[in-house]
Design an enzyme around this catalytic site. Structure first.
Site, PDB file in Angstrom:
ATOM      1  N   SER A  23       0.803  -1.223   0.000  1.00 56.91           N
ATOM      2  CA  SER A  23       0.000   0.000   0.000  1.00 56.91           C
ATOM      3  C   SER A  23       0.835   1.272   0.000  1.00 56.91           C
ATOM      4  O   SER A  23       0.380   2.324  -0.453  1.00 56.91           O
ATOM      5  CB  SER A  23      -0.937   0.007   1.212  1.00 56.91           C
ATOM      6  OG  SER A  23      -0.204  -0.138   2.422  1.00 56.91           O
ATOM      7  N   GLY A  57      -1.933  -4.338   0.693  1.00 55.30           N
ATOM      8  CA  GLY A  57      -2.052  -5.565   1.468  1.00 55.30           C
ATOM      9  C   GLY A  57      -1.082  -6.657   1.063  1.00 55.30           C
ATOM     10  O   GLY A  57      -1.097  -7.738   1.655  1.00 55.30           O
ATOM     11  N   ASN A  86       3.371  -5.552   5.706  1.00 61.23           N
ATOM     12  CA  ASN A  86       2.273  -6.461   6.058  1.00 61.23           C
ATOM     13  C   ASN A  86       2.781  -7.745   6.694  1.00 61.23           C
ATOM     14  O   ASN A  86       2.110  -8.323   7.552  1.00 61.23           O
ATOM     15  CB  ASN A  86       1.439  -6.772   4.809  1.00 61.23           C
ATOM     16  CG  ASN A  86       0.699  -5.548   4.315  1.00 61.23           C
ATOM     17  OD1 ASN A  86      -0.060  -4.917   5.037  1.00 61.23           O
ATOM     18  ND2 ASN A  86       0.951  -5.173   3.068  1.00 61.23           N
ATOM     19  N   ASP A 167      -5.020   6.514  10.161  1.00 63.12           N
ATOM     20  CA  ASP A 167      -4.701   5.170  10.658  1.00 63.12           C
ATOM     21  C   ASP A 167      -3.299   5.087  11.250  1.00 63.12           C
ATOM     22  O   ASP A 167      -2.940   4.082  11.868  1.00 63.12           O
ATOM     23  CB  ASP A 167      -4.888   4.117   9.571  1.00 63.12           C
ATOM     24  CG  ASP A 167      -3.983   4.330   8.351  1.00 63.12           C
ATOM     25  OD1 ASP A 167      -3.063   5.168   8.412  1.00 63.12           O
ATOM     26  OD2 ASP A 167      -4.205   3.644   7.337  1.00 63.12           O
ATOM     27  N   HIS A 170      -0.402   4.812   6.994  1.00 58.81           N
ATOM     28  CA  HIS A 170      -0.225   5.219   5.602  1.00 58.81           C
ATOM     29  C   HIS A 170       0.032   6.722   5.484  1.00 58.81           C
ATOM     30  O   HIS A 170      -0.659   7.515   6.121  1.00 58.81           O
ATOM     31  CB  HIS A 170      -1.455   4.832   4.779  1.00 58.81           C
ATOM     32  CG  HIS A 170      -1.704   3.367   4.752  1.00 58.81           C
ATOM     33  ND1 HIS A 170      -2.612   2.746   5.596  1.00 58.81           N
ATOM     34  CD2 HIS A 170      -1.152   2.384   4.006  1.00 58.81           C
ATOM     35  CE1 HIS A 170      -2.613   1.445   5.358  1.00 58.81           C
ATOM     36  NE2 HIS A 170      -1.732   1.196   4.399  1.00 58.81           N
TER      37      HIS A 170
END
Length: 204
Positions: A23, A57, A86, A167, A170
């Protein structure tokens, strides 16, 4: 003879740059054209072909499974590996992460592509021992395979609240030029070695 030489020079193909990421390289949560890979493509202005195979992801195992087909399809001169976030968030054993990355490096080099590693870090709540073991994979791979390494892709970004999305994982659109600035000093020499005439710094 001059015309022939000129025609030969023009026939030199642009280097192909394949980016395998997650991402952080697929512009998660922002407009696609604002992502650092799109900014890179705009900056190169046709001097290299950028293939962004990043998927939000994505894990190192997923990328390793996809890479052989992508190498055959695009025949890249440079492969950028931006992976691990991830894997770390899922608590993957560092040894397995290293094995996946090793497989991708070896496959890329077997296809005559140069490799650039983009490192990441994981949140402090995973514990210092795990974080050190995980981030140490990048340094070890860079040393073992003599690869250029960006130690931390989000340097100057991750701890800045105004450059991170809500979040906390990111980066925002405003952070993307800084990310490109982090990557460029290691990427530019590879592009130049493959025939692309580029500026020395991301701000030139």
């Amino acid at each position: 003879m001059l015309l022939l030489a000129g025609g030969t020079a023009q026939a030199v193909p642009r280097p192909v740059l394949l980016i395998m990421g997650d991402s952080l390289s697929s512009a998660y949560g922002i407009e696609q054209e604002a992502g650092w890979v799109s900014l890179l493509q705009a900056r190169l202005d046709g001097k290299a072909q950028v293939v962004n195979a990043s998927i939000s992801g994505e894990t190192s195992s997923g990328a390793a499974a996809r890479l052989p087909d992508l190498l055959g399809q695009h025949e890249p001169d440079i492969v950028v590996l931006e992976l691990g976030g991830n894997d770390g968030l899922r608590g993957l054993p560092p040894g397995q992460f290293e094995a996946n990355m090793t497989a991708m490096i070896e496959a890329s080099q077997a296809a005559d592509a140069e490799v650039l590693l983009l490192g990441i870090d994981i949140p402090p709540n995973y514990g210092r021992a795990y974080r050190d073991a995980f981030t140490g994979v990048y340094t070890r791979l860079a040393d073992d395979f003599e690869l250029p390494l960006v130690p931390f892709l989000l340097e100057g970004v991750a701890l800045e609240d105004d450059l991170m999305q809500s979040d906390g994982i990111h980066p925002t659109a405003a952070a993307q030029p800084r990310i490109l600035e982090n990557v460029w000093p290691r990427l530019a020499p590879l592009l130049e070695a493959n025939g692309a005439v580029v500026a020395k710094t991301a701000q030139d």
